[in-house]
Design a protein around this motif. Structure first.
Motif, PDB file in Angstrom:
ATOM      1  N   SER A 107       0.835  -1.211   0.000  1.00 52.19           N
ATOM      2  CA  SER A 107       0.000   0.000   0.000  1.00 52.19           C
ATOM      3  C   SER A 107       0.864   1.253   0.000  1.00 52.19           C
ATOM      4  CB  SER A 107      -0.943   0.006   1.206  1.00 52.19           C
ATOM      5  OG  SER A 107      -1.858  -1.061   1.127  1.00 52.19           O
ATOM      6  N   ARG A 123       0.088  -5.792 -12.910  1.00 50.03           N
ATOM      7  CA  ARG A 123       0.126  -4.348 -13.107  1.00 50.03           C
ATOM      8  C   ARG A 123      -1.013  -3.711 -12.328  1.00 50.03           C
ATOM      9  NH1 ARG A 123       0.289  -3.494 -19.049  1.00 50.03           N
ATOM     10  NH2 ARG A 123       2.516  -3.543 -18.725  1.00 50.03           N
ATOM     11  N   HIS A 124      -0.734  -2.551 -11.765  1.00 49.69           N
ATOM     12  CA  HIS A 124      -1.738  -1.773 -11.040  1.00 49.69           C
ATOM     13  C   HIS A 124      -1.789  -0.385 -11.663  1.00 49.69           C
ATOM     14  CE1 HIS A 124      -4.074  -0.279  -7.626  1.00 49.69           C
ATOM     15  NE2 HIS A 124      -3.256   0.756  -7.581  1.00 49.69           N
ATOM     16  N   ARG A 125      -2.945  -0.004 -12.187  1.00 48.04           N
ATOM     17  CA  ARG A 125      -3.122   1.344 -12.716  1.00 48.04           C
ATOM     18  C   ARG A 125      -3.279   2.293 -11.542  1.00 48.04           C
ATOM     19  NH1 ARG A 125      -6.381   2.058 -18.002  1.00 48.04           N
ATOM     20  NH2 ARG A 125      -5.294   0.583 -19.325  1.00 48.04           N
ATOM     21  N   TYR A 145      -1.618  -8.995  -3.806  1.00 46.18           N
ATOM     22  CA  TYR A 145      -1.542  -8.013  -4.890  1.00 46.18           C
ATOM     23  C   TYR A 145      -2.910  -7.784  -5.522  1.00 46.18           C
ATOM     24  CZ  TYR A 145       3.508  -8.742  -4.483  1.00 46.18           C
ATOM     25  OH  TYR A 145       4.791  -8.830  -4.019  1.00 46.18           O
ATOM     26  N   GLU A 146      -3.645  -8.843  -5.758  1.00 48.96           N
ATOM     27  CA  GLU A 146      -4.985  -8.705  -6.352  1.00 48.96           C
ATOM     28  C   GLU A 146      -5.916  -7.914  -5.432  1.00 48.96           C
ATOM     29  OE1 GLU A 146      -6.002 -12.759  -7.257  1.00 48.96           O
ATOM     30  OE2 GLU A 146      -4.726 -12.770  -9.044  1.00 48.96           O
ATOM     31  N   ILE A 156       2.318   1.796  -3.451  1.00 46.00           N
ATOM     32  CA  ILE A 156       1.341   2.409  -4.359  1.00 46.00           C
ATOM     33  C   ILE A 156       1.261   3.909  -4.098  1.00 46.00           C
ATOM     34  CG2 ILE A 156      -1.124   2.537  -4.948  1.00 46.00           C
ATOM     35  CD1 ILE A 156      -1.214  -0.536  -4.314  1.00 46.00           C
ATOM     36  N   ARG A 189       1.439   3.757 -13.351  1.00 46.66           N
ATOM     37  CA  ARG A 189       1.251   2.341 -13.039  1.00 46.66           C
ATOM     38  C   ARG A 189       2.403   1.818 -12.201  1.00 46.66           C
ATOM     39  NH1 ARG A 189       2.175   0.026 -19.141  1.00 46.66           N
ATOM     40  NH2 ARG A 189       4.360   0.615 -19.249  1.00 46.66           N
ATOM     41  N   GLU A 200       4.246  -1.964 -11.530  1.00 46.29           N
ATOM     42  CA  GLU A 200       4.338  -3.314 -12.075  1.00 46.29           C
ATOM     43  C   GLU A 200       5.194  -4.193 -11.182  1.00 46.29           C
ATOM     44  OE1 GLU A 200       4.021  -2.334 -16.793  1.00 46.29           O
ATOM     45  OE2 GLU A 200       5.991  -2.105 -15.861  1.00 46.29           O
ATOM     46  N   GLY A 249      -5.586  -4.267  -6.048  1.00 43.19           N
ATOM     47  CA  GLY A 249      -5.887  -3.735  -7.370  1.00 43.19           C
ATOM     48  C   GLY A 249      -4.974  -4.155  -8.489  1.00 43.19           C
ATOM     49  N   PHE A 250      -4.019  -5.032  -8.236  1.00 44.25           N
ATOM     50  CA  PHE A 250      -3.155  -5.516  -9.310  1.00 44.25           C
ATOM     51  C   PHE A 250      -3.907  -6.534 -10.152  1.00 44.25           C
ATOM     52  CE2 PHE A 250      -0.105  -3.795  -6.411  1.00 44.25           C
ATOM     53  CZ  PHE A 250       0.964  -3.385  -7.187  1.00 44.25           C
ATOM     54  N   ARG A 251      -3.621  -6.550 -11.424  1.00 41.47           N
ATOM     55  CA  ARG A 251      -4.218  -7.507 -12.360  1.00 41.47           C
ATOM     56  C   ARG A 251      -3.109  -8.245 -13.079  1.00 41.47           C
ATOM     57  NH1 ARG A 251      -7.279  -7.239  -9.203  1.00 41.47           N
ATOM     58  NH2 ARG A 251      -9.122  -5.963  -9.126  1.00 41.47           N
TER      59      ARG A 251
END
Length: 161
Positions: free
Chosen positions: A100, A149-151, A129-130, A103, A113, A115, A133-135
């Motif tokens: 957190s 990656r997290h926008r 991570y998910e 980020i 972003r 990564e 908000g990471f995908r």
């Protein structure tokens, strides 16, 4: 209560190096040697493109962040290069606090972003991570890694990811 997280300063070289050696050992590796890790930390800790975040009351966790300009986003990107929490500190929310904070550090620097890559079989880390908000994307073929990656900024240009 959320564990404390702070940005490492140049005087924290020994703490950062020790945590990275502990991470290396935890991963079952024996290279690079501790003195090379320490020299690398000394080289990177004062640079604008690198930050180490330390977490926990006794500096029981670390995250290494690397920043670089992304031409396709017209902004900086942030790579979460390493995350390690000492086993005795697992389950206290330190990993979540460190990610957190990573980020937020990236957001404050104007990154679009963040990564990372994570071992495919590390379900706990992938879940963490998910949850933040990471995908998933594509990892390195044959290496068992998952690229995530997290926008950070909602105003990303069309077609950017």
């Amino acid at each position: 209560m959320t564990p404390p997280v702070r940005v490492a300063a140049p005087e924290d070289v020994e703490i950062v190096a020790r945590l990275l050696v502990d991470w290396r050992d935890h991963m079952g590796r024996d290279w690079p040697p501790p003195e090379a890790i320490r020299a690398g930390v000394e080289r990177l800790i004062g640079r604008e493109d690198t930050e180490y975040l330390l977490g926990g009351e006794g500096d029981d966790g670390i995250v290494q962040l690397r920043y670089r300009y992304g031409i396709w986003l017209d902004a900086d990107d942030c790579l979460l290069e390493d995350l390690f929490v000492r086993p005795h500190a697992h389950g206290a929310g330190l990993g979540k606090a460190l990610v957190s904070a990573a980020i937020e550090r990236a957001r404050a620097r104007g990154c679009r972003r963040l990564e990372l890559d994570v071992d495919e079989d590390n379900a706990v880390a992938r879940g963490l991570y998910e949850s933040l908000g990471f995908r998933s994307g594509t990892g390195e073929p044959g290496r068992g890694g998952v690229f995530m990656r997290h926008r950070i900024q909602a105003n990303m240009p069309p077609g950017a990811s």
